[in-house]
Scaffold this motif. Structure first.
Motif, PDB file in Angstrom:
ATOM      1  N   SER A  98      41.933  62.754  43.818  1.00 44.53           N
ATOM      2  CA  SER A  98      42.796  62.911  42.650  1.00 44.53           C
ATOM      3  C   SER A  98      42.609  64.330  42.110  1.00 44.53           C
ATOM      4  O   SER A  98      41.547  64.936  42.253  1.00 44.53           O
ATOM      5  N   ILE A 100      43.318  66.991  38.745  1.00 44.87           N
ATOM      6  CA  ILE A 100      43.578  67.071  37.313  1.00 44.87           C
ATOM      7  C   ILE A 100      43.678  68.534  36.913  1.00 44.87           C
ATOM      8  O   ILE A 100      42.834  69.355  37.285  1.00 44.87           O
ATOM      9  N   PHE A 130      47.708  64.686  35.417  1.00 45.28           N
ATOM     10  CA  PHE A 130      46.959  63.918  36.402  1.00 45.28           C
ATOM     11  C   PHE A 130      47.812  63.634  37.634  1.00 45.28           C
ATOM     12  O   PHE A 130      48.943  63.151  37.515  1.00 45.28           O
ATOM     13  N   GLU A 131      47.257  63.929  38.789  1.00 43.05           N
ATOM     14  CA  GLU A 131      47.860  63.545  40.064  1.00 43.05           C
ATOM     15  C   GLU A 131      46.868  62.601  40.733  1.00 43.05           C
ATOM     16  O   GLU A 131      45.887  63.032  41.334  1.00 43.05           O
ATOM     17  N   VAL A 132      47.133  61.308  40.611  1.00 45.32           N
ATOM     18  CA  VAL A 132      46.144  60.287  40.945  1.00 45.32           C
ATOM     19  C   VAL A 132      46.384  59.718  42.342  1.00 45.32           C
ATOM     20  O   VAL A 132      47.488  59.291  42.670  1.00 45.32           O
ATOM     21  N   VAL A 142      42.484  56.658  31.674  1.00 43.86           N
ATOM     22  CA  VAL A 142      42.262  57.815  30.811  1.00 43.86           C
ATOM     23  C   VAL A 142      42.147  57.292  29.384  1.00 43.86           C
ATOM     24  O   VAL A 142      43.067  56.641  28.881  1.00 43.86           O
ATOM     25  N   GLN A 155      51.762  60.358  38.818  1.00 42.31           N
ATOM     26  CA  GLN A 155      51.590  61.677  38.208  1.00 42.31           C
ATOM     27  C   GLN A 155      52.053  61.586  36.761  1.00 42.31           C
ATOM     28  O   GLN A 155      53.164  61.123  36.483  1.00 42.31           O
ATOM     29  N   GLN A 157      51.126  63.063  32.407  1.00 34.91           N
ATOM     30  CA  GLN A 157      50.442  63.970  31.476  1.00 34.91           C
ATOM     31  C   GLN A 157      50.000  63.174  30.252  1.00 34.91           C
ATOM     32  O   GLN A 157      50.723  62.288  29.781  1.00 34.91           O
TER      33      GLN A 157
END
Length: 277
Positions: A98, A100, A130-132, A142, A155, A157
């Protein structure tokens, strides 16, 4: 019987001695043996197999207690790591791949020892994108003081301040939850939670939600006052000289310095905008 002056054999003398000194009830040989025997006869020992069994059992119990203590200690250990972006953005790559991106003056915390075991949990102060990586059985969370954003792979914010949390989703699906309610967000949806208020869901207020990360600004017939407000928030400056008339701007700015953007606006709209630090 022989007279006293006659000579006696040794056996006869012993017999006479016993007869003279014997008293009934005082010389109990059975009782005497009962007292003597415990001291001269060793106690009966337990079989060796029983002693080995008990020793092995104690060792197994000790090993079990030790293993349990070690498991509990490993589960309870924490190692919180704090990542901070100071003047510029900062990119963080996690063990699950992931990714961030932290906005300037933002920070992120996560437990290095627990991350990726049962969940992927972190705490955010400020703004981050975030690109999870998708892991169906290990949810990604989060946390902010007001909201928990839960996601499996997407993805998005998240921006937090003293009294609000804002989430904006670019792809996938996330759950935006307060202690009292929740809503599911999909691509191009935005949610806001403020202290003491309900969650508000809307489309993004501007095309430039991610401009701080991408460096790209896009305006299509946008009010000049809206443009100026975005530039002030993005670059942390104050812009003066905004005219009172309702001017509108259509333009694209890609990875440009603020001074160049202001120069183009002044040339396009015949304004006199000035940047104050």
């Amino acid at each position: 019987m022989k007279k006293n002056n006659e000579s006696l054999t040794p056996e006869e003398e012993s017999l006479r001695f016993v007869c003279r000194h014997y008293q009934e009830g005082k010389n109990d040989t059975s009782a005497a043996w009962k007292k003597i025997l415990p001291a001269i006869v060793p106690k009966k020992r337990r079989p060796l197999s029983i002693r080995i069994y008990r020793t092995a059992g104690a060792a197994a119990l000790l090993a079990g207690l030790t293993a349990g203590a070690l498991f509990w200690w490993n589960e309870m250990r924490t190692d919180w790591i704090t990542v901070t972006a100071n003047a510029g953005t900062r990119i963080l790559s996690l063990p699950d791949e992931s990714r961030i991106t932290l906005s300037p003056e933002s920070s992120l915390q996560y437990d290095r020892l627990a991350y990726g075991k049962k969940e992927r949990r972190m705490k955010l102060a400020g703004k981050a994108f975030f690109e999870v990586t998708h892991l169906s059985d290990i949810p990604f969370r989060v946390e902010t003081p007001e909201v928990t954003v839960r996601v499996l792979g997407t993805q998005f914010q998240v921006e937090t301040s003293a009294d609000s949390t804002v989430a904006y989703v670019t792809s996938g699906k996330v759950r935006f939850a307060t202690p009292h309610q929740y809503t599911d967000l999909t691509a191009d949806m935005r949610a806001v939670s403020r202290k003491g208020g309900d969650i508000q869901v809307s489309k993004p207020l501007t095309r430039n939600e991610l401009a701080w990360k991408t460096g790209r600004l896009t305006y299509r017939d946008a009010p000049l006052r809206q443009v100026v407000e975005e530039l002030e928030n993005l670059y942390h400056v104050r812009i003066t000289g905004v005219p009172t008339e309702k001017l509108r701007l259509t333009s694209d700015f890609n990875q440009m310095q603020l001074s160049d953007i202001i120069h183009i606006i002044n040339q396009t709209l015949d304004t006199n905008l000035t940047v104050e630090p």
